[in-house]
Write an enzyme that holds these catalytic residues in place. Structure first.
Site, PDB file in Angstrom:
ATOM      1  N   SER A   2      39.849  22.864  34.802  1.00 20.48           N
ATOM      2  CA  SER A   2      40.172  24.437  35.120  1.00 20.48           C
ATOM      3  C   SER A   2      41.440  24.447  35.982  1.00 20.48           C
ATOM      4  CB  SER A   2      39.081  24.914  36.461  1.00 20.48           C
ATOM      5  OG  SER A   2      37.743  25.043  35.753  1.00 20.48           O
ATOM      6  N   SER A  22      39.211  27.758  35.108  1.00 23.19           N
ATOM      7  CA  SER A  22      38.846  29.122  35.954  1.00 23.19           C
ATOM      8  C   SER A  22      39.874  29.370  37.077  1.00 23.19           C
ATOM      9  CB  SER A  22      37.545  28.650  36.787  1.00 23.19           C
ATOM     10  OG  SER A  22      37.528  27.479  37.491  1.00 23.19           O
ATOM     11  N   LYS A  38      43.375  29.975  45.448  1.00 27.02           N
ATOM     12  CA  LYS A  38      42.112  30.412  44.400  1.00 27.02           C
ATOM     13  C   LYS A  38      41.185  30.727  45.503  1.00 27.02           C
ATOM     14  CE  LYS A  38      39.471  28.356  40.644  1.00 27.02           C
ATOM     15  NZ  LYS A  38      39.207  27.202  39.912  1.00 27.02           N
TER      16      LYS A  38
END
Lengths: 98, 482
Positions: B174, B150, B73
């Site tokens: 997330s 996210s 990420k």
């Protein structure tokens, strides 16, 4: 709780050093007031105001002195490599004192 | 042979037998990444990955991650590589150091092939707010349904079969929610189990490194590689790192499982309820003791607003250093204040500014007691209740979400309680996993399991039981037969 006003939102934005469009201020105001409404649930939770505030999920104490070992430091060039304007080893910004 | 589809142990065995090389794995992963249409990536690091793969010597017998491609990420610092947090405010930012998880994976010779898109700065749950646009759900070729966030890109990359594992983060849900929407395993370990050094802070009292795999054994392998004390993260734990893979493979003796009534009642989808209760029945047949418990509706209802206040307040403070002076985007101005204001105006999206304002309003002198302080007290009450439940139970089991991945057109509509309770695990710092449970209309859904702090071994063992009974093993969107 008192409802927030547009002035509250603008004041907050100014303190956070950004601006928004009129529409965005209005949307944010609606969101903030929505949360203020939702926060009224705290009045219905038994024992809430007597509870201790929680900052971290559990204790994590770290008390030690690290060994005094020298690591490889960053060079000045590396440290400044992400700045947009550099002069004589410093980050250049507009003059503060006119 | 699609080696990337295999569990990590089998990939490793194939590498040891020289049936495949790291370079071949990387080329395959990069090809899959390039042909993927779901906008998983901020950037694909093809050159860097090929160079690293080419530099690897003989396979390491005791190192299961040797030569295995993964994605990261883009809120984790990678030395010399653009790290944007999917935000314009970090345009051109290249960190001077690697996050600890990056360093650990490098040491293990795992191969980073790309940095994935996220909801801006880790704040969001739809996969739509990253600065390069929406990340889509690989199970939905029409691109009508979200992947969640996210950690949208990381979840999509594993859900699309690009790599066997991906690193994300989890502050409110997330990793776990996008895992359920991607039909994969999403792990949020105990707060402090994995070092957060180099992870952009969102709400540090709740932030955790999260990750995704398609097999429970892989989840154990990745956890063993990443867990442990790191002096660069003062909140990282000194707790012993177990042999999670071994623990995961050992069956639990009569685990005590609690189901939260209010969450199940708020899950109206019949297919999800049916599959969930079938899974419980199977666990009971294996000796699990399952009870239904009432958590307390008001406490559960309070989770969403408590999370909004606390996370926004922490976020406001943690992102104050993004000012256009030292790194990232810089707009022009006649004074440093003007530079900062213009940069932050241009650099942050409207949703992020709204979050910061919620935080700032909560912290204002006139509101602080009523909002911020009460939210902290409410967190304490919620955590007290969940810890009380876990005194007489080993696991809390619930559906991860009340539906299959929602459509984009439904964003902003009211959601039931069963869609906004996951921050419970972050409030209490508990380890939690979302496991794939089933499919409806070709879209996945999951089950959520929490346990006591630092009991990841037992947690993964229960997950292993669920994996065996669900029959979902290594699935990804587009896999042959899926």
């Amino acid at each position: 709780m008192k409802k927030a006003t547009l002035d509250t939102i603008i004041e907050a934005a100014n303190s956070l050093l950004f601006e928004m469009s009129e529409e965005e201020y209005e949307k944010t105001l609606a969101r903030v007031n929505d949360y203020l409404n939702q926060a009224s649930i705290y009045d219905r939770i038994e024992g809430l105001d007597e509870a201790e505030e929680m900052t971290f999920p559990f204790d994590c104490s770290n008390e030690y002195l690290r060994e005094d070992e020298c690591d490889e430091p960053l060079t000045q060039e590396e440290v400044l490599s992400n700045a947009k304007s550099v002069e004589k080893g410093q980050i250049r910004l507009p003059k503060v004192v006119r | 042979m699609n080696y990337l589809d295999l569990p990590i142990k089998e990939i490793h065995a194939s590498l040891l037998r020289k049936e495949v090389t790291p370079l071949e794995l990387v080329r395959e992963a990069v090809d899959r990444a390039k042909s993927n249409q779901d906008h998983c990536f901020e950037c694909i690091l093809e050159e860097e990955a090929i160079a690293f793969a080419s530099s690897l010597g003989e396979p390491e017998e005791d190192n299961l991650l040797w030569g295995v491609p993964y994605v990261l990420k883009d809120n984790f610092s990678t030395k010399g590589l653009a790290t944007t947090g999917s935000s314009n405010i970090l345009k051109d930012y290249r960190p001077l150091f690697d996050a600890t998880v990056v360093r650990l994976l490098k040491q293990r010779k795992a191969i980073l092939i790309g940095k994935t898109a996220l909801d801006e700065l880790g704040m969001g749950g739809t996969g739509t707010t990253g600065h390069l646009g929406t990340t889509y759900n690989p199970w939905d070729p029409k691109h009508e349904r979200m992947i969640g966030g996210s950690s949208s890109g990381s979840a999509a990359a594993v859900g699309a079969g690009i790599v066997p594992f991906a690193i994300g983060s989890d502050t409110g849900d997330s990793a776990r929610k996008p895992a359920a929407y991607a039909g994969i395993i999403g792990v949020k370990p105990t707060w402090g189990r994995i070092s957060r050094y180099g992870l952009f802070p969102f709400a540090p009292s709740m932030d955790a490194v999260g990750y995704f795999t398609r097999h429970v054994e892989d989840a154990a392998i990745v956890l063993e590689a990443l867990a442990g004390r790191d002096d660069k993260d003062a909140t990282s734990s000194f707790e012993n790192v177990e042999n999670y893979a071994l623990k995961a493979s050992l069956p639990l003796c009569f685990p005590r499982i609690v189901v939260l009534d209010e969450i199940v009642e708020a899950t109206e989808d019949e297919a999800i309820r049916k599959t969930f209760f079938e899974a419980i029945e199977k666990l009971q047949k294996q000796g699990a003791d399952v009870r239904h418990v009432h958590f307390g509706k008001e406490l559960l209802e309070a989770i969403a607003v408590t999370y909004a206040i606390l996370s926004s307040a922490e976020a406001t403070s943690n992102n104050a250093n993004l000012d256009g002076v030292k790194f990232g985007l810089q707009e022009q101005g006649d004074s440093y204040q003007e530079i900062m204001k213009k940069t932050r105006t241009e650099g942050f999206s409207a949703p992020i500014k709204t979050r910061f304002i919620v935080g700032a309003v909560s912290l204002m002198k006139e509101n602080r007691e009523q909002l911020f302080v009460r939210a902290k007290k409410c967190r304490a009450k919620i955590v007290e209740r969940v810890n009380e439940i876990l005194q007489d139970a080993d696991f809390i089991l619930t559906p991860t979400a009340p539906s299959i991945p929602p459509k984009f057109e439904d964003i902003g509509k009211d959601v039931p309680l069963s869609d906004r309770y996951l921050p419970l695990a972050n409030f209490a710092g508990l380890p939690a996993v979302s496991m794939p449970l089933g499919y409806k209309d070709g879209m996945p859904f999951g089950a959520h399991i929490m346990t006591r702090p630092f009991e990841e071994g037992n947690l993964l063992s229960l997950c292993y039981s669920i994996e065996k009974t669900s029959g979902i093993y290594g699935d990804y969107a587009g896999k042959e037969g899926k």
